[in-house]
Design an enzyme around this catalytic site. Structure first.
Site, short mmCIF file in Angstrom:
data_model
loop_
_atom_site.label_atom_id
_atom_site.label_comp_id
_atom_site.label_asym_id
_atom_site.label_seq_id
_atom_site.Cartn_x
_atom_site.Cartn_y
_atom_site.Cartn_z
N GLU A 141 40.17 43.69 32.90
CA GLU A 141 38.76 43.60 33.42
C GLU A 141 38.60 44.05 34.60
O GLU A 141 37.81 44.71 35.07
CB GLU A 141 38.40 41.91 33.23
CG GLU A 141 37.23 41.68 33.98
CD GLU A 141 36.94 40.15 33.61
OE1 GLU A 141 37.36 39.68 32.55
OE2 GLU A 141 35.97 39.68 34.00
N THR A 173 32.92 31.13 33.18
CA THR A 173 32.40 30.37 34.01
C THR A 173 31.42 29.40 33.67
O THR A 173 30.67 29.63 32.72
CB THR A 173 31.58 31.57 35.11
OG1 THR A 173 32.58 32.65 35.29
CG2 THR A 173 31.03 30.88 36.19
N GLU A 174 31.38 28.39 34.29
CA GLU A 174 30.63 27.28 34.17
C GLU A 174 29.74 26.91 35.25
O GLU A 174 30.25 27.51 36.43
CB GLU A 174 31.20 26.09 33.53
CG GLU A 174 31.99 26.31 32.23
CD GLU A 174 32.68 24.99 31.82
OE1 GLU A 174 32.69 23.97 32.45
OE2 GLU A 174 33.03 25.20 30.60
N GLY A 225 36.34 38.53 39.23
CA GLY A 225 37.18 37.86 40.23
C GLY A 225 36.88 38.10 41.59
O GLY A 225 36.80 39.35 41.81
N ILE A 263 26.58 34.72 32.04
CA ILE A 263 27.47 35.34 30.67
C ILE A 263 26.59 36.84 30.38
O ILE A 263 25.49 36.78 29.98
CB ILE A 263 27.87 34.47 29.39
CG1 ILE A 263 28.24 32.99 29.74
CG2 ILE A 263 28.45 35.42 28.21
CD1 ILE A 263 29.50 33.27 30.66
N GLY A 320 17.08 56.87 54.76
CA GLY A 320 16.06 56.13 55.33
C GLY A 320 15.06 55.20 54.43
O GLY A 320 15.45 54.74 53.66
N SER A 380 35.76 30.67 40.12
CA SER A 380 36.92 31.19 40.55
C SER A 380 38.10 30.08 40.12
O SER A 380 39.18 30.30 39.69
CB SER A 380 36.84 31.16 42.15
OG SER A 380 35.99 32.40 42.27
N TYR A 433 46.41 30.98 30.09
CA TYR A 433 47.33 32.28 30.43
C TYR A 433 46.97 33.59 29.71
O TYR A 433 46.89 34.42 30.20
CB TYR A 433 48.74 31.83 29.84
CG TYR A 433 49.35 30.73 30.57
CD1 TYR A 433 49.67 30.74 31.93
CD2 TYR A 433 49.26 29.23 29.97
CE1 TYR A 433 50.39 29.53 32.71
CE2 TYR A 433 49.71 28.24 30.36
CZ TYR A 433 50.18 28.23 31.68
OH TYR A 433 50.45 27.08 32.57
N LEU A 463 21.29 56.72 54.84
CA LEU A 463 20.94 58.02 54.97
C LEU A 463 19.69 58.57 54.28
O LEU A 463 19.06 59.58 54.81
CB LEU A 463 22.06 58.79 54.44
CG LEU A 463 22.92 60.10 55.04
CD1 LEU A 463 24.33 60.14 54.81
CD2 LEU A 463 22.26 61.34 54.35
#
Lengths: 251, 403
Positions: free
Chosen positions: B248, B132-133, B370, B163, B345, B138, B239, B343
């Site tokens: 993952e 990711t950048e 993802g 990261i 509270g 995505s 790929y 539950l």
């Protein structure tokens, strides 16, 4: 040093365990069995002795076919061989006497210097099998061992008694029952687990001999009444003393 | 270990492993999690300890110290590891074992495996993966980090964000563009070692949850990476990464199920202790039904993880089932966290109970590994539902004669 460790699988006490409708067995809502805690320490102790002095650790268990899992767990920890006495017949027929007699019979066919048992099982808690096996084999036994040392070819074992300890010297072969807490059992490694998976567990089917002991009924302890709050801080001391006197706990 | 009897997905060895991991988590992780959450990372010794127990190379070759086991073994491991009270620590461990290092086994050369795997499996070196950048997550094909070939090196420029293991890691699997003009067909995977000149790591300290995990930003400024650190083929990186994502996504799903199961168990305990209006919370039918409904959904989610693991073990294309699994498990786990907090509270909102932390931690999984939206796109595509090019407004709509 050749050691045979006798172990038992018991219901996981972390599960919710209940008494079966017939009142003679415990049943679990889950399906998980674990190695009896005292036995885990016995396996650990045997492996430590093997690591320090060489030798072999064999694991012996009496139980249903699924007990191979518990035997493999001990092998994953570091034991070398496993033997299962597959119990035929009714669970009820397998009391301490018939179990001890089947184990003693199997032990006659094995080579050993020491036989280890856990002090007692976490389910039946009879605290009989180890000693009955020693009796059947005509071997010396020390019950409730908390430490084992080796000095000049002798085995020195210590057992805890009230206000102190007893120290025994013995020569193999002998039977020892070991207490939980004498060591911290290791976790099996995944490598050990994979090795154990490939290990063949020898299985012998055994039928129960006569069992003089019959379990009639399991009962839950009566519900305990809620506690009583006598007061708070120092102010509660007189009332507390009074109650303790009444109960005969202080004079 | 099971709450109710059911066919066992696991064999003897898996059950032995599960008990071992459960004990390890209870004895060696959980007593320290508050401290590690505070510090924002897990000590490196934890990885070494996991290495000693053989848990960092479950499916890796035995010649390098791995166990050569199957996906089911990984599932057994992760289900129990997930009982760690810091979900961030679980994530850090899984990034090392299942999200980054498997690339070395799948695509690395024998030489690379010999060089790196033993230390990865023993926990002496910690791994991270950097995809990711700031401008591409995505949309992986849109990354801007480049690697230009210059003699015996690639010269890497760009940056990566979010990261996991950034501070702890020694080895970073970094997705770069080696032929930017070719789009996703021009991407490669490089193994970049900490300490390489021009490579800097900065902590990204403030997160909603997962505080036990060290998240960071990586920057590469004319960073020379030896050509022999190329993992797999040049320009095939996209790929390679895509095929790795299946594992993952599966392991993160298994972790979510484990976390959610623990939340339900905690809630059951709370409901049996907490009294209101003179009765235990569990004596209200609404409480019992709520927990039963959550457990039912969670069981369905768990069975989907088993189906996905089985599909992978049988060597089939697991893309669809894994995507369903990831999307569904994240939904169910977040629902479980929300309902179990409710539950509790007011206490549920306080740090005193684990549910507050779990609620924050679990939310990541609708995004990490993802996003749910991406999962649905993948599933839709597998269903034959592909988006068509948008027509120009002037173009008349022609009747389609089916597919």
């Amino acid at each position: 040093m050749k050691i045979v460790v006798c172990l038992k699988r018991v219901l996981d006490t972390q599960e919710r365990v209940e008494i079966a409708p017939d009142g003679k067995r415990l049943v679990s809502t889950g399906l998980d069995y674990v190695m009896n805690t005292h036995d885990e320490c016995a396996v650990e102790e045997a492996i430590r002795i093997k690591e320090a002095k060489g030798g072999q650790v064999t694991v012996l268990s009496l139980g249903p076919s699924g007990a191979t899992e518990t035997i493999r767990e001990a092998i994953a920890m570091g034991a070398d061989e496993g033997l299962l006495l597959e119990a035929e017949g009714d669970e009820e027929a397998w009391g301490p006497k018939s179990t001890a007699s089947a184990l003693a019979e199997a032990l006659k066919g094995l080579e050993f210097d020491l036989v280890f048992f856990g002090l007692e099982s976490g389910d039946g808690s009879h605290h009989q099998v180890g000693l009955a096996v020693a009796e059947a084999l005509g071997l010396p036994a020390v019950d409730g061992v908390k430490k084992i040392d080796f000095q000049d070819g002798k085995i020195v074992v210590r057992r805890a008694v009230e206000l102190g300890e007893e120290v025994f010297e013995l020569e193999p072969p002998a039977v020892l029952t070991l207490v939980d807490g004498m060591n911290r059992p290791r976790h099996p490694s995944l490598r050990g687990i994979m090795l154990a998976k490939r290990k063949e567990i020898k299985t012998i089917k055994v039928a129960p001999r006569e069992e003089p002991l019959r379990l009639i009924q399991l009962r839950k302890p009566p519900e305990r009444a809620g506690g009583e709050i006598l007061g708070e801080g120092k102010g509660a001391i007189p009332k507390l003393l009074e109650k303790l006197h009444e109960a005969g706990l202080v004079r | 270990m099971e709450m109710y009897p059911m066919y066992s997905f696991f064999s003897e060895e898996h059950r032995i492993l599960k008990r071992m991991v459960r004990q390890f988590v209870e004895e060696e992780l959980n007593p320290h999690v508050d401290e590690w959450e505070e510090a924002g990372l897990v000590p490196r010794e934890v990885f070494k300890r996991l290495g000693e127990l053989g848990l960092l190379g479950i499916r890796f070759p035995e010649e390098y110290g791995g166990a050569g086991a199957d996906m089911r073994t990984t599932v057994a491991f992760v289900e129990e590891l997930a009982r760690c009270r810091s979900r961030g620590i679980v994530m850090g461990i899984l990034v090392h074992t299942d999200m980054s290092s498997p690339h070395l086994v799948r695509s690395g050369t024998v030489e690379q495996q010999r060089r790196f795997l033993p230390e990865i499996i023993s926990g002496k070196k910690i791994c991270a993966i950097a995809l990711t950048e700031p401008g591409a997550g995505s949309d992986l094909a849109g990354i801007g980090t480049t690697a230009r070939r210059e003699g015996k090196n690639y010269i890497v420029n760009g940056s990566k964000v979010f990261i996991t293991n950034a501070i702890n890691a020694d080895l970073f699997f970094v997705l770069v563009k080696t032929a930017p003009e070719l789009g996703h067909r021009g991407m490669s995977l490089l193994l970049i070692e900490k300490g390489t000149p021009g490579f800097e790591v900065q902590r990204m300290p403030k997160k909603l949850g997962m505080h036990g995990s060290d998240t960071g930003e990586l920057t590469f400024a004319d960073c020379p990476v030896p050509v022999e650190n190329l993992i797999g083929e040049e320009n095939r990186g996209f790929y390679q990464v895509m095929s790795g994502l299946q594992i993952e996504r599966l392991v993160s799903s298994v972790a979510m199920v484990g976390h959610a199961q623990q939340a339900i168990e905690d809630a059951i305990q709370y409901a049996q202790e907490r009294e209101l209006f003179g009765r235990r919370l569990a004596d209200f039918q609404v409480t019992r039904h709520k927990l039963a409904r959550l457990q039912t959904k969670l069981e369905a989610a768990r069975q989907l993880t088993y189906a996905a693991a089985r599909t992978i073990d049988e060597g089939l294309d697991a893309t669809a089932v894994v995507s369903m699994c990831k999307a569904f498990c994240a939904d169910v786990a977040c629902e479980v966290a929300d309902e179990c907090l409710q539950l509790h509270g007011g206490y549920g909102y306080m740090e005193e109970y684990d549910i507050a932390r779990l609620y924050r931690d679990i939310r990541l999984w609708k995004i990490g590994a993802g996003a749910t939206e991406v999962m649905y796109e993948v599933i839709a595509k597998k269903m034959g539902l592909q988006e068509q090019e948008r027509r120009a407004p002037s173009e008349p709509v022609r009747a389609e004669s089916g597919r």
